[in-house]
Design a protein around this motif. Structure first.
Motif, mmCIF file in Angstrom:
data_model
loop_
_atom_site.group_PDB
_atom_site.id
_atom_site.type_symbol
_atom_site.label_atom_id
_atom_site.label_comp_id
_atom_site.label_asym_id
_atom_site.label_seq_id
_atom_site.Cartn_x
_atom_site.Cartn_y
_atom_site.Cartn_z
ATOM 1 N N GLY A 103 0.814 -1.208 0.000
ATOM 2 C CA GLY A 103 0.000 0.000 0.000
ATOM 3 C C GLY A 103 0.851 1.261 0.000
ATOM 4 N N PHE A 104 1.922 1.251 0.777
ATOM 5 C CA PHE A 104 2.803 2.423 0.795
ATOM 6 C C PHE A 104 3.454 2.627 -0.567
ATOM 7 C CE2 PHE A 104 6.927 4.446 1.381
ATOM 8 C CZ PHE A 104 6.537 5.631 1.998
ATOM 9 N N ILE A 105 3.957 1.546 -1.166
ATOM 10 C CA ILE A 105 4.608 1.654 -2.479
ATOM 11 C C ILE A 105 3.613 2.134 -3.534
ATOM 12 C CG2 ILE A 105 5.711 0.333 -4.328
ATOM 13 C CD1 ILE A 105 6.923 -1.439 -2.078
ATOM 14 N N ALA A 106 2.433 1.523 -3.555
ATOM 15 C CA ALA A 106 1.418 1.911 -4.544
ATOM 16 C C ALA A 106 0.963 3.350 -4.320
ATOM 17 C CB ALA A 106 0.228 0.961 -4.481
ATOM 18 N N GLY A 107 0.793 3.744 -3.077
ATOM 19 C CA GLY A 107 0.385 5.115 -2.782
ATOM 20 C C GLY A 107 1.438 6.131 -3.179
ATOM 21 N N GLU A 144 -10.800 7.113 0.342
ATOM 22 C CA GLU A 144 -11.063 8.393 -0.314
ATOM 23 C C GLU A 144 -11.390 9.477 0.717
ATOM 24 O OE1 GLU A 144 -10.886 9.401 -3.493
ATOM 25 O OE2 GLU A 144 -10.349 7.469 -4.336
ATOM 26 N N VAL A 145 -12.154 9.136 1.746
ATOM 27 C CA VAL A 145 -12.459 10.105 2.798
ATOM 28 C C VAL A 145 -11.179 10.469 3.557
ATOM 29 C CG1 VAL A 145 -13.662 10.418 5.002
ATOM 30 C CG2 VAL A 145 -14.884 9.500 3.036
ATOM 31 N N LEU A 146 -10.366 9.470 3.898
ATOM 32 C CA LEU A 146 -9.094 9.748 4.581
ATOM 33 C C LEU A 146 -8.180 10.607 3.721
ATOM 34 C CD1 LEU A 146 -8.218 6.333 6.269
ATOM 35 C CD2 LEU A 146 -8.832 8.464 7.392
ATOM 36 N N TYR A 147 -8.121 10.326 2.433
ATOM 37 C CA TYR A 147 -7.298 11.121 1.526
ATOM 38 C C TYR A 147 -7.782 12.568 1.491
ATOM 39 C CZ TYR A 147 -4.846 12.651 -2.654
ATOM 40 O OH TYR A 147 -4.042 13.339 -3.524
ATOM 41 N N MET A 148 -9.087 12.761 1.407
ATOM 42 C CA MET A 148 -9.631 14.116 1.416
ATOM 43 C C MET A 148 -9.275 14.842 2.708
ATOM 44 S SD MET A 148 -13.377 14.267 -0.445
ATOM 45 C CE MET A 148 -14.167 14.017 1.095
ATOM 46 N N VAL A 185 -0.305 15.901 -9.458
ATOM 47 C CA VAL A 185 0.292 17.213 -9.275
ATOM 48 C C VAL A 185 0.138 17.700 -7.838
ATOM 49 C CG1 VAL A 185 -0.002 17.913 -11.669
ATOM 50 C CG2 VAL A 185 -1.840 18.337 -10.045
ATOM 51 N N GLY A 186 -0.468 16.904 -6.995
ATOM 52 C CA GLY A 186 -0.682 17.286 -5.604
ATOM 53 C C GLY A 186 0.527 16.956 -4.746
ATOM 54 N N PRO A 187 0.354 17.064 -3.454
ATOM 55 C CA PRO A 187 1.460 16.770 -2.540
ATOM 56 C C PRO A 187 1.830 15.284 -2.560
ATOM 57 C CG PRO A 187 -0.562 17.166 -1.313
ATOM 58 C CD PRO A 187 -0.857 17.476 -2.747
ATOM 59 N N VAL A 188 3.099 15.008 -2.346
ATOM 60 C CA VAL A 188 3.580 13.626 -2.317
ATOM 61 C C VAL A 188 3.480 13.126 -0.881
ATOM 62 C CG1 VAL A 188 5.569 12.126 -2.665
ATOM 63 C CG2 VAL A 188 5.130 13.990 -4.258
ATOM 64 N N GLY A 189 2.794 12.018 -0.696
ATOM 65 C CA GLY A 189 2.702 11.399 0.618
ATOM 66 C C GLY A 189 1.316 11.050 1.106
ATOM 67 N N PRO A 190 0.289 11.865 0.829
ATOM 68 C CA PRO A 190 -1.024 11.521 1.389
ATOM 69 C C PRO A 190 -1.568 10.169 0.944
ATOM 70 C CG PRO A 190 -1.027 13.790 0.665
ATOM 71 C CD PRO A 190 0.266 13.190 0.223
ATOM 72 N N MET A 191 -1.477 9.861 -0.342
ATOM 73 C CA MET A 191 -2.004 8.577 -0.804
ATOM 74 C C MET A 191 -1.137 7.427 -0.310
ATOM 75 S SD MET A 191 -4.548 7.113 -2.208
ATOM 76 C CE MET A 191 -5.501 8.134 -3.284
ATOM 77 N N ALA A 192 0.160 7.664 -0.139
ATOM 78 C CA ALA A 192 1.039 6.626 0.411
ATOM 79 C C ALA A 192 0.608 6.280 1.834
ATOM 80 C CB ALA A 192 2.499 7.092 0.384
ATOM 81 N N VAL A 197 -2.446 6.826 3.159
ATOM 82 C CA VAL A 197 -3.794 6.265 3.128
ATOM 83 C C VAL A 197 -3.776 4.813 2.646
ATOM 84 C CG1 VAL A 197 -6.020 6.444 1.940
ATOM 85 C CG2 VAL A 197 -4.976 8.469 2.934
ATOM 86 N N LEU A 198 -3.036 4.518 1.575
ATOM 87 C CA LEU A 198 -3.014 3.138 1.066
ATOM 88 C C LEU A 198 -2.246 2.196 1.990
ATOM 89 C CD1 LEU A 198 -2.790 3.349 -2.821
ATOM 90 C CD2 LEU A 198 -4.741 2.893 -1.372
ATOM 91 N N ALA A 199 -1.266 2.706 2.727
ATOM 92 C CA ALA A 199 -0.578 1.857 3.715
ATOM 93 C C ALA A 199 -1.553 1.447 4.820
ATOM 94 C CB ALA A 199 0.632 2.583 4.291
ATOM 95 N N VAL A 200 -2.334 2.398 5.303
ATOM 96 C CA VAL A 200 -3.328 2.089 6.343
ATOM 97 C C VAL A 200 -4.417 1.177 5.781
ATOM 98 C CG1 VAL A 200 -5.116 3.104 7.826
ATOM 99 C CG2 VAL A 200 -2.866 4.182 7.652
ATOM 100 N N THR A 201 -4.875 1.468 4.574
ATOM 101 C CA THR A 201 -5.905 0.642 3.928
ATOM 102 C C THR A 201 -5.407 -0.778 3.720
ATOM 103 O OG1 THR A 201 -6.816 2.589 2.819
ATOM 104 C CG2 THR A 201 -7.409 0.448 1.908
ATOM 105 N N GLY A 202 -4.173 -0.925 3.247
ATOM 106 C CA GLY A 202 -3.592 -2.253 3.049
ATOM 107 C C GLY A 202 -3.474 -3.023 4.347
ATOM 108 N N TYR A 203 -3.109 -2.337 5.418
ATOM 109 C CA TYR A 203 -2.991 -2.999 6.716
ATOM 110 C C TYR A 203 -4.352 -3.484 7.211
ATOM 111 C CZ TYR A 203 -2.180 -3.812 11.638
ATOM 112 O OH TYR A 203 -2.118 -4.394 12.868
#
Length: 169
Positions: A55-59, A111-115, A67-74, A76-82
């Motif tokens: 999840g971290f790698i994919a995020g 998606e809510v966490l990312y927002m 074009v947004g900030p680097v890190g939020p999806m990483a 969110v997907l790490a937590v989602t994957g866990y």
């Protein structure tokens, strides 16, 4: 070694689908998140540790595409994957519907966490407007894509061929 290669190949295919296909199948500006679908399915198959790392790698890959900030999806997907990995035991023996429901719930929450993370970083946007225009359609879109992708990916990722997969199919 086989698991590492299959997971790496799966992430690569999901990344290519995200880059090459997702923008062209967008409906009203909402495109499926193939990386998130792949992470949840791999977490359901592999467990929470692999789900977190994948999840971290994919995020991070997803963040680097935009074009947004680097890190939020990483994050969110790490937590989602866990969290998705925590329920991986015997999930697939019940049929194909339960993993699809898990993917829909994971999409909604991620998606809510990312927002929320993006809003905390200072982006000005309407939470409720984005929820109606992006989060709900994205959840539905990912669930539809998951009904097609989930059975195929799970069969590819499972090592033990004696284990029951999608027992009700």
């Amino acid at each position: 070694m086989r698991t590492f290669l299959v997971n790496a190949l799966t992430l690569l295919v999901a990344l290519l689908l995200q880059i090459l296909v997702a923008p062209y199948i967008a409906i009203w500006g909402v495109s499926p998140n193939f990386l998130m679908i792949a992470v949840v399915i791999m977490a359901l198959v592999e467990g929470p540790n692999a789900g977190t790392v994948l999840g971290f790698i994919a995020g991070l890959l997803f963040d680097l595409l935009g074009v947004g900030p680097v890190g939020p999806m990483a994050l969110v997907l790490a937590v989602t994957g866990y969290v998705a990995g925590l329920i991986h035991e015997n999930l697939f023996a019940e049929g194909w519907l339960l993993p699809v429901i898990v993917i829909a719930i994971a999409t909604l929450t991620s998606e809510v966490l990312y927002m929320l993370v993006v809003l905390l970083l200072g982006t000005e946007a309407s939470f409720f407007g984005a929820f109606i225009r992006i989060v709900l359609p994205s959840t539905l879109y990912n669930a539809v894509i998951a009904t097609i992708v989930c059975p195929l990916m799970t069969r590819l990722l499972k090592d033990n061929t004696n284990q029951t997969i999608f027992g009700t199919l």
